[in-house]
Scaffold this motif. Structure first.
Motif, PDB file in Angstrom:
ATOM      1  N   ASP A  19       0.831  -1.209   0.000  1.00 22.30           N
ATOM      2  CA  ASP A  19       0.000   0.000   0.000  1.00 22.30           C
ATOM      3  C   ASP A  19       0.865   1.259   0.000  1.00 22.30           C
ATOM      4  OD1 ASP A  19      -2.521  -1.179  -0.150  1.00 22.30           O
ATOM      5  OD2 ASP A  19      -2.645  -1.422   2.027  1.00 22.30           O
ATOM      6  N   ALA A  20       1.931   1.251   0.790  1.00 21.08           N
ATOM      7  CA  ALA A  20       2.839   2.401   0.830  1.00 21.08           C
ATOM      8  C   ALA A  20       3.499   2.609  -0.536  1.00 21.08           C
ATOM      9  CB  ALA A  20       3.894   2.209   1.915  1.00 21.08           C
ATOM     10  N   GLY A  23       0.974   4.186  -2.901  1.00 20.92           N
ATOM     11  CA  GLY A  23       0.831   5.624  -2.674  1.00 20.92           C
ATOM     12  C   GLY A  23       2.011   6.404  -3.230  1.00 20.92           C
ATOM     13  N   ALA A  26       1.828   6.343  -7.117  1.00 25.22           N
ATOM     14  CA  ALA A  26       0.756   7.223  -7.583  1.00 25.22           C
ATOM     15  C   ALA A  26       1.179   8.683  -7.486  1.00 25.22           C
ATOM     16  CB  ALA A  26      -0.514   6.978  -6.779  1.00 25.22           C
ATOM     17  N   GLY A  27       1.933   9.016  -6.453  1.00 25.93           N
ATOM     18  CA  GLY A  27       2.375  10.387  -6.259  1.00 25.93           C
ATOM     19  C   GLY A  27       3.418  10.848  -7.264  1.00 25.93           C
ATOM     20  N   ARG A  73      -4.309  -3.715  -4.862  1.00 19.18           N
ATOM     21  CA  ARG A  73      -3.840  -2.674  -3.952  1.00 19.18           C
ATOM     22  C   ARG A  73      -3.172  -1.524  -4.705  1.00 19.18           C
ATOM     23  NH1 ARG A  73      -3.765  -3.803   1.612  1.00 19.18           N
ATOM     24  NH2 ARG A  73      -4.785  -5.783   2.030  1.00 19.18           N
ATOM     25  N   HIS A  77      -4.859   2.840  -5.642  1.00 29.43           N
ATOM     26  CA  HIS A  77      -4.161   4.131  -5.615  1.00 29.43           C
ATOM     27  C   HIS A  77      -4.239   4.824  -6.975  1.00 29.43           C
ATOM     28  CE1 HIS A  77      -2.433   3.763  -1.600  1.00 29.43           C
ATOM     29  NE2 HIS A  77      -2.316   2.476  -1.867  1.00 29.43           N
TER      30      HIS A  77
END
Length: 82
Positions: A19-20, A23, A26-27, A73, A77
């Motif tokens: 998950d991290a 993120g 995606a950023g 997952r 994101h």
């Protein structure tokens, strides 16, 4: 940009870490997709032929449920994952 994520049980399968990573990826804003690459042992024979111990010989390969879970997952994101 394409990201390759090697999924190896016991090494890169911690779902909080996935998950991290999702993120973070995606950023970045420039990632077209993430390719989730399931760990396999196809190279083990090459190690054996060279007389080298294959360090992940006893490591399991990921099952289909885990592979799909990791892909989902990343997609949560907003990142395409295959």
């Amino acid at each position: 940009m394409r990201i390759q994520y090697v999924l190896a049980p016991g090494w890169t399968d911690d779902l909080e870490s996935v998950d991290a990573q999702g993120g973070f990826v995606a950023g970045l804003g420039a990632v077209e997709q993430v390719d989730v690459l399931p760990f396999h042992k196809l190279g083990a024979a090459k190690y054996e032929a060279l007389g080298i111990l294959f360090p992940l010989l006893d490591n399991p390969v990921p099952d289909l449920d885990l592979i799909e879970n990791v892909r989902e997952r990343f997609m949560r994101h907003g990142v395409q994952a295959y």
